[in-house]
Design a protein around this motif. Sequence first.
Motif, mmCIF file in Angstrom:
data_model
loop_
_atom_site.group_PDB
_atom_site.id
_atom_site.type_symbol
_atom_site.label_atom_id
_atom_site.label_comp_id
_atom_site.label_asym_id
_atom_site.label_seq_id
_atom_site.Cartn_x
_atom_site.Cartn_y
_atom_site.Cartn_z
ATOM 1 N N ILE A 29 0.872 -1.176 0.000
ATOM 2 C CA ILE A 29 0.000 0.000 0.000
ATOM 3 C C ILE A 29 0.902 1.217 0.000
ATOM 4 C CG2 ILE A 29 -1.848 1.238 1.162
ATOM 5 C CD1 ILE A 29 -2.751 -1.358 2.386
ATOM 6 N N VAL A 30 1.108 1.777 -1.182
ATOM 7 C CA VAL A 30 2.003 2.908 -1.405
ATOM 8 C C VAL A 30 3.387 2.540 -0.870
ATOM 9 C CG1 VAL A 30 2.232 5.411 -1.256
ATOM 10 C CG2 VAL A 30 -0.027 4.384 -1.147
ATOM 11 N N GLY A 31 3.870 3.217 0.169
ATOM 12 C CA GLY A 31 5.217 2.949 0.665
ATOM 13 C C GLY A 31 5.294 1.899 1.749
ATOM 14 N N LEU A 32 4.164 1.297 2.105
ATOM 15 C CA LEU A 32 4.139 0.307 3.183
ATOM 16 C C LEU A 32 3.944 -1.087 2.604
ATOM 17 C CD1 LEU A 32 1.832 2.144 5.746
ATOM 18 C CD2 LEU A 32 4.321 1.992 5.809
ATOM 19 N N THR A 33 4.569 -2.053 3.243
ATOM 20 C CA THR A 33 4.392 -3.459 2.877
ATOM 21 C C THR A 33 3.973 -4.229 4.116
ATOM 22 O OG1 THR A 33 6.068 -3.337 1.136
ATOM 23 C CG2 THR A 33 5.484 -5.515 1.946
ATOM 24 N N PHE A 34 2.872 -4.942 4.014
ATOM 25 C CA PHE A 34 2.362 -5.715 5.128
ATOM 26 C C PHE A 34 2.499 -7.202 4.811
ATOM 27 C CE2 PHE A 34 0.222 -1.653 5.328
ATOM 28 C CZ PHE A 34 0.287 -1.329 6.668
ATOM 29 N N TRP A 35 2.689 -7.976 5.880
ATOM 30 C CA TRP A 35 2.892 -9.418 5.775
ATOM 31 C C TRP A 35 1.818 -10.124 6.589
ATOM 32 C CZ3 TRP A 35 7.114 -10.639 2.693
ATOM 33 C CH2 TRP A 35 7.975 -9.563 2.418
ATOM 34 N N PRO A 36 1.698 -11.438 6.435
ATOM 35 C CA PRO A 36 0.705 -12.144 7.251
ATOM 36 C C PRO A 36 0.892 -11.914 8.749
ATOM 37 C CG PRO A 36 1.477 -13.566 5.483
ATOM 38 C CD PRO A 36 2.327 -12.333 5.446
ATOM 39 N N GLN A 37 2.140 -11.667 9.165
ATOM 40 C CA GLN A 37 2.387 -11.405 10.580
ATOM 41 C C GLN A 37 1.782 -10.071 11.040
ATOM 42 O OE1 GLN A 37 4.570 -12.369 8.383
ATOM 43 N NE2 GLN A 37 5.470 -14.282 9.101
ATOM 44 N N ASP A 38 1.420 -9.210 10.080
ATOM 45 C CA ASP A 38 0.820 -7.916 10.409
ATOM 46 C C ASP A 38 -0.698 -7.974 10.399
ATOM 47 O OD1 ASP A 38 3.324 -6.590 10.585
ATOM 48 O OD2 ASP A 38 3.422 -6.515 8.397
ATOM 49 N N PHE A 39 -1.246 -9.168 10.557
ATOM 50 C CA PHE A 39 -2.708 -9.328 10.508
ATOM 51 C C PHE A 39 -3.390 -8.478 11.573
ATOM 52 C CE2 PHE A 39 -6.660 -11.497 11.691
ATOM 53 C CZ PHE A 39 -7.281 -11.581 10.453
ATOM 54 N N ILE A 40 -2.710 -8.202 12.679
ATOM 55 C CA ILE A 40 -3.305 -7.409 13.740
ATOM 56 C C ILE A 40 -3.687 -6.022 13.246
ATOM 57 C CG2 ILE A 40 -1.015 -6.683 14.527
ATOM 58 C CD1 ILE A 40 -4.184 -7.156 16.681
ATOM 59 N N TYR A 41 -2.902 -5.484 12.294
ATOM 60 C CA TYR A 41 -3.215 -4.154 11.770
ATOM 61 C C TYR A 41 -4.472 -4.190 10.908
ATOM 62 C CZ TYR A 41 1.509 -3.101 13.354
ATOM 63 O OH TYR A 41 2.627 -2.947 14.114
ATOM 64 N N ALA A 70 -3.709 4.390 17.999
ATOM 65 C CA ALA A 70 -2.983 3.134 18.175
ATOM 66 C C ALA A 70 -2.556 2.561 16.825
ATOM 67 C CB ALA A 70 -3.866 2.129 18.923
ATOM 68 N N PHE A 71 -3.419 2.683 15.817
ATOM 69 C CA PHE A 71 -3.086 2.171 14.487
ATOM 70 C C PHE A 71 -1.904 2.935 13.891
ATOM 71 C CE2 PHE A 71 -3.607 2.184 9.850
ATOM 72 C CZ PHE A 71 -3.675 0.827 9.607
ATOM 73 N N VAL A 72 -1.958 4.256 13.945
ATOM 74 C CA VAL A 72 -0.870 5.078 13.387
ATOM 75 C C VAL A 72 0.423 4.834 14.153
ATOM 76 C CG1 VAL A 72 -0.085 7.439 12.998
ATOM 77 C CG2 VAL A 72 -2.450 6.816 12.497
ATOM 78 N N LEU A 73 0.332 4.776 15.481
ATOM 79 C CA LEU A 73 1.523 4.532 16.292
ATOM 80 C C LEU A 73 2.108 3.155 16.007
ATOM 81 C CD1 LEU A 73 3.304 5.750 18.523
ATOM 82 C CD2 LEU A 73 1.827 4.623 20.201
ATOM 83 N N GLY A 74 1.235 2.163 15.873
ATOM 84 C CA GLY A 74 1.720 0.818 15.577
ATOM 85 C C GLY A 74 2.403 0.729 14.226
ATOM 86 N N ILE A 75 1.839 1.405 13.209
ATOM 87 C CA ILE A 75 2.466 1.418 11.889
ATOM 88 C C ILE A 75 3.811 2.135 11.944
ATOM 89 C CG2 ILE A 75 2.255 2.320 9.543
ATOM 90 C CD1 ILE A 75 0.530 -0.087 10.030
ATOM 91 N N GLY A 76 3.837 3.243 12.687
ATOM 92 C CA GLY A 76 5.082 3.994 12.775
ATOM 93 C C GLY A 76 6.186 3.252 13.509
ATOM 94 N N MET A 77 5.838 2.444 14.497
ATOM 95 C CA MET A 77 6.834 1.724 15.298
ATOM 96 C C MET A 77 7.068 0.303 14.782
ATOM 97 S SD MET A 77 5.656 2.904 19.126
ATOM 98 C CE MET A 77 6.977 1.967 19.872
#
Length: 476
Positions: A83-95, A355-362
């Motif tokens: 998603i644009v500059g971010l890459t998510f993996w199955p381990q990021d299912f919480i997001y 929490a979502f923005v903070l989690g993505i940032g960290m």
Amino acid sequence: MTSRQQTHRSHRKGASAEAAPVQPISMYQSRAKTYPREINGFYQRLRTIAVFVLLGLFYLLPWISWNGRQAVLFDLPARQFHIVGLTFWPQDFIYLTLLLVICALGLFFVTAVVGRVWCGYACPQTVWTEVFLWVESKIEGDRMRRIKLDRGPWNANKIWRKSAKHTIWVLLGLWTGFTFVGFFTPITDLGARFLTLDVGGWEVFWTLFYGFATWGNAGFLRENVCLYMCPYARFQSAMFDRDTYTVAYDPNRGEPRGPRKRGADPSALGMGDCIDCTMCVQVCPTGIDIRDGLQYECINCGACADACDTVMDRMNYPRGLIRYTSENALEGKRSSLLRPRVLIYAALLVVLAAAFVLGIGMRSSLRMDILPDRNALYRVIDDTHVENVYGIKLMNMSQEPRVFRVEVANNNAYSIETDPERVRVAPGEVRNLPARVSVDSRKVQGGGHDIVLRAYSVDGSTSVTETTRFHMPINR
């Protein structure tokens, strides 16, 4: 007894009474087709803008590139979601879970404040139906011409208009299905393979499936999806209250309704402002009469408000006979926007969004899992050192290849050896790294201890720590 005798007997039961014929009761009543009339106005312009923005995002996003790849791509085989500059993996299912909860709360919040505006302006069913209706009106004509065409016999004029309409509908549906598949398969490659007829079976299936679904839902079912298939229409009442702003007719001002000359004073005629022109019914995409009060079929699109304001302008009456308002406001009571359920929804949205923005940032681009050797908890070496063996899994969740090392963090008594000492991990790759951790048993007490292993990239761009258990003989 003959039928004539039965008739004679029924007349004898009362001088003025007549035998009522018995009518069969139908358990299903087919719904008449709705022919919404075109209307211009403030809310219709908002809906048009929403259509252009949402469809523009849907159809254009797959074609936009970002750092040499598709900007939005859900690569299921590679288990990567770009998603644009971010890459998510199955381990990021919480997001993803958190995002879905935020969307649900956002829907509850908006519904509690302004009713079903999502349905009227942003729902995919509404957006694509607007496009299909626009095509229909351009080919078959305005509302009355469409009604006349459908009721008329099949002739050359009807055949070519219906054929042209459905041809464009099918093309729009197929392009929609192709674009949808393009979010999961690189769309440029997909398009090239479609042109050369070298496309996979599943890609063809899903393109046709979503194309057919678009053609059927937006072309034929239309408002029936909102009325009978969408569950939101059924449970929305749980989120409504008397302060929720919805499109409503003001009966105190409009009743009694009736026709009159333009500019006539309604108070002198003993009438309300409603001239009973039924324009509000003709423009309604779900075919309801807003003057009957709050109804679950209403999608809060505001078309009836635009139509009524146009009529009020022609009659030189003030606007707002149909408007966005609350039940309390219509009854002359105090209406409040800041009420408990709205404040609770807003507070939860703020907390979860933060929490979502903070989690993505960290979020770290490196993931490490530690698996202790189950065959032997520990090994005693030279009667002085104790060694534990681990299997370390390193996953590079960035878009660049990186070289990693592993160390024991914040404890110089322990030493670690990995094979190899430095490991290169490609983007999205998972590497298994055998590791041996040893300690001088004379420097630590016997039993088990928690130690922290730290994996880090040699360029210093990322690091991650994990705690594991180090086992030792109890008598040492």
